[in-house]
Scaffold this active site. Structure first.
Site, PDB file in Angstrom:
ATOM      1  N   LYS A  27       2.863  11.086 -11.539  1.00 58.38           N
ATOM      2  CA  LYS A  27       1.985  10.226 -12.335  1.00 58.38           C
ATOM      3  C   LYS A  27       2.723   8.932 -12.608  1.00 58.38           C
ATOM      4  O   LYS A  27       3.802   8.925 -13.193  1.00 58.38           O
ATOM      5  CB  LYS A  27       1.630  10.888 -13.667  1.00 58.38           C
ATOM      6  CG  LYS A  27       0.507  11.889 -13.580  1.00 58.38           C
ATOM      7  CD  LYS A  27      -0.051  12.173 -14.959  1.00 58.38           C
ATOM      8  CE  LYS A  27      -1.178  13.178 -14.907  1.00 58.38           C
ATOM      9  NZ  LYS A  27      -1.707  13.483 -16.251  1.00 58.38           N
TER      10      LYS A  27
ATOM     11  N   GLU B  38      -4.707  16.588 -11.198  1.00 64.07           N
ATOM     12  CA  GLU B  38      -5.306  16.934 -12.485  1.00 64.07           C
ATOM     13  C   GLU B  38      -6.805  17.184 -12.409  1.00 64.07           C
ATOM     14  O   GLU B  38      -7.590  16.578 -13.133  1.00 64.07           O
ATOM     15  CB  GLU B  38      -4.986  15.835 -13.519  1.00 64.07           C
ATOM     16  CG  GLU B  38      -5.193  16.330 -14.934  1.00 64.07           C
ATOM     17  CD  GLU B  38      -4.605  15.392 -15.994  1.00 64.07           C
ATOM     18  OE1 GLU B  38      -3.455  14.945 -15.821  1.00 64.07           O
ATOM     19  OE2 GLU B  38      -5.295  15.143 -16.973  1.00 64.07           O
TER      20      GLU B  38
ATOM     21  N   HIS C  90       6.867   7.700 -27.460  1.00 57.73           N
ATOM     22  CA  HIS C  90       5.857   8.575 -26.871  1.00 57.73           C
ATOM     23  C   HIS C  90       6.041  10.019 -27.329  1.00 57.73           C
ATOM     24  O   HIS C  90       5.089  10.678 -27.772  1.00 57.73           O
ATOM     25  CB  HIS C  90       5.934   8.465 -25.344  1.00 57.73           C
ATOM     26  CG  HIS C  90       5.024   9.417 -24.623  1.00 57.73           C
ATOM     27  ND1 HIS C  90       3.647   9.363 -24.725  1.00 57.73           N
ATOM     28  CD2 HIS C  90       5.301  10.473 -23.807  1.00 57.73           C
ATOM     29  CE1 HIS C  90       3.114  10.342 -23.992  1.00 57.73           C
ATOM     30  NE2 HIS C  90       4.095  11.014 -23.424  1.00 57.73           N
TER      31      HIS C  90
ATOM     32  N   ARG D  87      -3.508  21.090 -14.581  1.00 54.87           N
ATOM     33  CA  ARG D  87      -2.559  20.038 -14.953  1.00 54.87           C
ATOM     34  C   ARG D  87      -2.930  19.370 -16.276  1.00 54.87           C
ATOM     35  O   ARG D  87      -2.055  18.855 -16.983  1.00 54.87           O
ATOM     36  CB  ARG D  87      -2.437  18.992 -13.835  1.00 54.87           C
ATOM     37  CG  ARG D  87      -1.371  17.961 -14.134  1.00 54.87           C
ATOM     38  CD  ARG D  87      -0.946  17.147 -12.927  1.00 54.87           C
ATOM     39  NE  ARG D  87       0.111  16.222 -13.312  1.00 54.87           N
ATOM     40  CZ  ARG D  87       0.840  15.499 -12.474  1.00 54.87           C
ATOM     41  NH1 ARG D  87       0.635  15.600 -11.179  1.00 54.87           N
ATOM     42  NH2 ARG D  87       1.784  14.697 -12.904  1.00 54.87           N
TER      43      ARG D  87
ATOM     44  N   HIS E  10      -1.648   9.583 -27.855  1.00 54.06           N
ATOM     45  CA  HIS E  10      -1.948   8.277 -27.251  1.00 54.06           C
ATOM     46  C   HIS E  10      -2.678   7.384 -28.253  1.00 54.06           C
ATOM     47  O   HIS E  10      -2.466   6.166 -28.281  1.00 54.06           O
ATOM     48  CB  HIS E  10      -2.814   8.447 -26.001  1.00 54.06           C
ATOM     49  CG  HIS E  10      -2.067   8.979 -24.821  1.00 54.06           C
ATOM     50  ND1 HIS E  10      -2.693   9.406 -23.670  1.00 54.06           N
ATOM     51  CD2 HIS E  10      -0.738   9.150 -24.605  1.00 54.06           C
ATOM     52  CE1 HIS E  10      -1.783   9.818 -22.798  1.00 54.06           C
ATOM     53  NE2 HIS E  10      -0.593   9.680 -23.338  1.00 54.06           N
TER      54      HIS E  10
ATOM     55  N   LYS F  21       6.912  22.471 -14.996  1.00 53.32           N
ATOM     56  CA  LYS F  21       6.162  21.290 -14.559  1.00 53.32           C
ATOM     57  C   LYS F  21       5.911  21.331 -13.055  1.00 53.32           C
ATOM     58  O   LYS F  21       4.803  21.047 -12.586  1.00 53.32           O
ATOM     59  CB  LYS F  21       6.930  20.020 -14.922  1.00 53.32           C
ATOM     60  CG  LYS F  21       6.284  18.737 -14.412  1.00 53.32           C
ATOM     61  CD  LYS F  21       5.579  17.972 -15.480  1.00 53.32           C
ATOM     62  CE  LYS F  21       4.796  16.786 -14.935  1.00 53.32           C
ATOM     63  NZ  LYS F  21       4.991  15.574 -15.732  1.00 53.32           N
TER      64      LYS F  21
ATOM     65  N   ARG G  62       0.807  -1.233   0.000  1.00 53.13           N
ATOM     66  CA  ARG G  62       0.000   0.000   0.000  1.00 53.13           C
ATOM     67  C   ARG G  62       0.838   1.280   0.000  1.00 53.13           C
ATOM     68  O   ARG G  62       0.358   2.343   0.407  1.00 53.13           O
ATOM     69  CB  ARG G  62      -0.999   0.033   1.151  1.00 53.13           C
ATOM     70  CG  ARG G  62      -1.976  -1.120   1.111  1.00 53.13           C
ATOM     71  CD  ARG G  62      -3.209  -0.871   1.961  1.00 53.13           C
ATOM     72  NE  ARG G  62      -4.032  -2.072   1.984  1.00 53.13           N
ATOM     73  CZ  ARG G  62      -3.945  -3.018   2.921  1.00 53.13           C
ATOM     74  NH1 ARG G  62      -3.109  -2.885   3.918  1.00 53.13           N
ATOM     75  NH2 ARG G  62      -4.712  -4.080   2.846  1.00 53.13           N
TER      76      ARG G  62
ATOM     77  N   GLU H 238       8.490  17.160 -25.556  1.00 56.64           N
ATOM     78  CA  GLU H 238       7.902  17.598 -24.285  1.00 56.64           C
ATOM     79  C   GLU H 238       8.469  18.958 -23.860  1.00 56.64           C
ATOM     80  O   GLU H 238       7.767  19.765 -23.238  1.00 56.64           O
ATOM     81  CB  GLU H 238       8.124  16.555 -23.178  1.00 56.64           C
ATOM     82  CG  GLU H 238       7.542  15.168 -23.462  1.00 56.64           C
ATOM     83  CD  GLU H 238       6.027  15.038 -23.192  1.00 56.64           C
ATOM     84  OE1 GLU H 238       5.380  16.048 -22.836  1.00 56.64           O
ATOM     85  OE2 GLU H 238       5.499  13.920 -23.369  1.00 56.64           O
TER      86      GLU H 238
ATOM     87  N   ASN I   9      -1.300  17.838 -21.114  1.00 53.12           N
ATOM     88  CA  ASN I   9      -1.662  16.811 -22.086  1.00 53.12           C
ATOM     89  C   ASN I   9      -1.774  17.339 -23.503  1.00 53.12           C
ATOM     90  O   ASN I   9      -2.307  16.643 -24.378  1.00 53.12           O
ATOM     91  CB  ASN I   9      -2.984  16.160 -21.682  1.00 53.12           C
ATOM     92  CG  ASN I   9      -2.773  15.132 -20.596  1.00 53.12           C
ATOM     93  OD1 ASN I   9      -1.966  14.233 -20.745  1.00 53.12           O
ATOM     94  ND2 ASN I   9      -3.478  15.282 -19.491  1.00 53.12           N
TER      95      ASN I   9
ATOM     96  N   HIS J  67      -1.378  14.991 -26.397  1.00 55.14           N
ATOM     97  CA  HIS J  67      -1.376  13.619 -25.883  1.00 55.14           C
ATOM     98  C   HIS J  67      -2.616  12.835 -26.282  1.00 55.14           C
ATOM     99  O   HIS J  67      -2.557  11.608 -26.382  1.00 55.14           O
ATOM    100  CB  HIS J  67      -1.227  13.623 -24.359  1.00 55.14           C
ATOM    101  CG  HIS J  67       0.175  13.914 -23.899  1.00 55.14           C
ATOM    102  ND1 HIS J  67       0.839  15.081 -24.200  1.00 55.14           N
ATOM    103  CD2 HIS J  67       1.057  13.163 -23.169  1.00 55.14           C
ATOM    104  CE1 HIS J  67       2.059  15.046 -23.666  1.00 55.14           C
ATOM    105  NE2 HIS J  67       2.212  13.904 -23.041  1.00 55.14           N
TER     106      HIS J  67
END
Lengths: 368, 368
Positions: free
Chosen positions: B148, B242, B270, B246, B257, B232, B126, B190, B250, B253
């Site tokens: 993330k 997010e 990526h 935030r 993606h 960032k 956990r 990026e 993206n 993205h």
């Protein structure tokens, strides 16, 4: 302490902006739209198991509004299913349904379903909403409250998981009517635990109430569930991520997890293993001079009255226990930490038990 | 804006009691015991991939104190490994080593290693500590900062994961010396993104600095990394999970993606997919009357100067894009949400793009 309400009752788990209610009462699942206040959006998936689906899936559907994108996933039964493979099936189903971050999962079932669905919710798209609808006594008094989610690993119980709080816990006490007696006893182990670690009065009440509880007397059950949830909510609010006091909820669990893992998950029920584990912890506490022999006999009598096993598995040797216990999540570096009882109604975390005392207890504790 | 320090530099990601430093500079991995301040206990596991192990594992070992229970796990290379199966291998290794909640994982590698190790840390018992040691430009300027973590699913990128912050990010800029040119370009995508969404001055600086960056000029690289990490860190501190700003990170993205998932993870890098996706977002922004044709040509020129692809895959039809984009994590109920550009240096989340405008863009955008 003699409050025995049977009507609806609400408690709160106080965690700031992640606080949530626990609703306890008969017939809650039957209330049309009763789950509506806690949905994050229109996409909802009920996840349950085969046994519970037959009994309560229809009722759970009724507790949801009509205008939803509703999916249902029925997993096989049992602790042996509490693994990554079955959590992956939940993720697959969510993605196949095109569910996004505003979806809500409903965990309808016992502790296995609750733990898996909670973990699936914690990690789906980095976290979505979920609601606990526990249908076993164990899940109602313990696992559905407090946000511990996860799955087992062949090398240890609950080793993979997350802290992720539900939006609400809805405990319909009517669901206990269909609970097999062995599972009722397993749930009583966790009820007894609260008395042992934090509430001597509740323990005394339980000593006289156990026959009524095993007969499913509604007033006794309602009180046992409310008091257990209240104690759990208090502890979780104090220490959400188990940096301190929350570890006391693990009384009997270090021994118990070793039994479960050794025997193969599901052969001993979690509550049964915890029950035997609590007796082992009580005996060890007596060997350290904390409990009296009479105290230990009281613990044994309560567990017996609850219908729980009083002996460890015949085939488990001292090393079978020790090797599993060394993997316990409470340990720090290579130091074993155990929850023990300075007195009945008072627990502590101890990392100074001499190894020989523990080994002797493990050797001499009765096997069945 | 013309600051071009090449010595060590430290930024902070301000998240209350989960705040952490980003150390940037040459030779940081070579400093004996340099990782020591962020270890949670004596149990440490370095997780890396085959390529990075050959180059930097020895150096990483030196950055750790001597008196540890140290384990090392070397995974195969590539985005195709970013799945649950490989995260499970990390969990297996941790349990086989008997690691407890006070252990620390060190993610030594690019974005794939960082995302997987972060997710493994988030869910092991956990949640345990981890340190990011990013060795690619993309990981240094983006994925190692902000917590993330996660893995891909056949139906979508990063669909399973958690927000879990590292204890520290250690960026040794010397590691870029061994980075293949194609991966350097992917990282520059990026970097350009930060200029496009939030910093027009930085974008203008990049327009003249790209040749130097592709030649690995230390001063230019140091500035590009520092400025990217600072932007960032600002955004993450404002909106860790997010809920708002935030999402602007993206940019490109949602399109990207879709390309990655359709082509099979790892066939397009990526950053390459994000680069093409940013050009698609810029063109769509122009069709909505926000950017001028000149703005779009500027974006195209910057991406070309970075060595990034300017065309979508030849075999991807409009529906191949749309079906993947409908699964995007930013969507609410069945509404598509896109990051678009009102101006260069300014981004917004838009959920009102007419479907026909999007479909026309997808149809007309060049294929290669």
């Amino acid at each position: 302490m003699t409050q025995t309400l049977t009507g609806p009752h609400t408690l709160e788990v106080a965690l700031g902006d992640r606080s949530y209610p626990i609703h306890i009462g008969p017939g809650l699942l039957g209330e049309p739209g009763g789950l509506a206040p806690w949905l994050a959006g229109r996409q909802v998936m009920i996840v349950t198991n085969e046994t519970v689906a037959t009994l309560y899936l229809e009722r759970c559907r009724k507790a949801l509004p009509d205008d939803l994108e509703l999916c249902e996933l029925v997993l096989p039964d049992g602790e042996a299913t509490k693994n990554l493979e079955h959590v992956s099936r939940i993720w697959d189903a969510l993605l196949e349904a095109g569910f996004n971050r505003r979806c809500t999962l409903v965990a309808l079932g016992g502790g296995v379903i609750g733990d898996m669905v909670g973990f699936a919710a914690a990690c789906y798209q980095r976290g979505v909403a979920f609601i606990q609808v526990p249908t076993t006594l164990l899940a109602q008094v313990d696992s559905s409250v407090g946000g511990k989610t996860g799955v087992n690993h062949p090398l240890g119980k609950n080793m993979i998981g997350a802290f992720w709080q539900p939006r609400a816990v809805l405990i319909d006490t009517d669901t206990l009517a269909t609970l097999p007696p062995r599972e009722l006893s397993a749930g009583l182990a966790e009820v007894i635990k609260y008395g042992l670690i934090r509430d001597a009065d509740f323990l005394a009440w339980l000593e006289q109430a156990l026959p009524a509880l095993r007969d499913l007397a509604p007033a006794a059950l309602a009180h046992a569930i409310q008091r257990s949830c209240a104690l759990k909510a208090e502890i979780v609010a104090e220490d959400e991520t188990e940096q301190g006091v929350r570890a006391l909820l693990n009384l009997g669990h270090t021994f118990g997890h070793a039994i479960e893992a050794h025997q193969g998950y599901g052969n001993w029920l979690h509550g049964e293993a915890v029950g035997t584990g609590m007796l082992m912890a009580a005996e060890l506490s007596a060997r350290l001079g904390w409990l009296t022999t009479d105290d230990v006999e009281r613990v044994r009598a309560i567990l017996r009255a609850a219908g729980l096993p009083l002996e460890a598995p015949a085939e488990m040797g001292v090393d079978d226990f020790l090797s599993r216990m060394r993997l316990d999540k409470k340990n720090v570096d290579s130091r074993l930490r155990l929850v023990l009882l300075p007195a009945l109604g008072d627990a502590c975390v101890d990392d100074a038990t001499p190894e020989v005392t523990l080994a002797t207890l493990l050797e001499q504790f009765p096997r069945g």
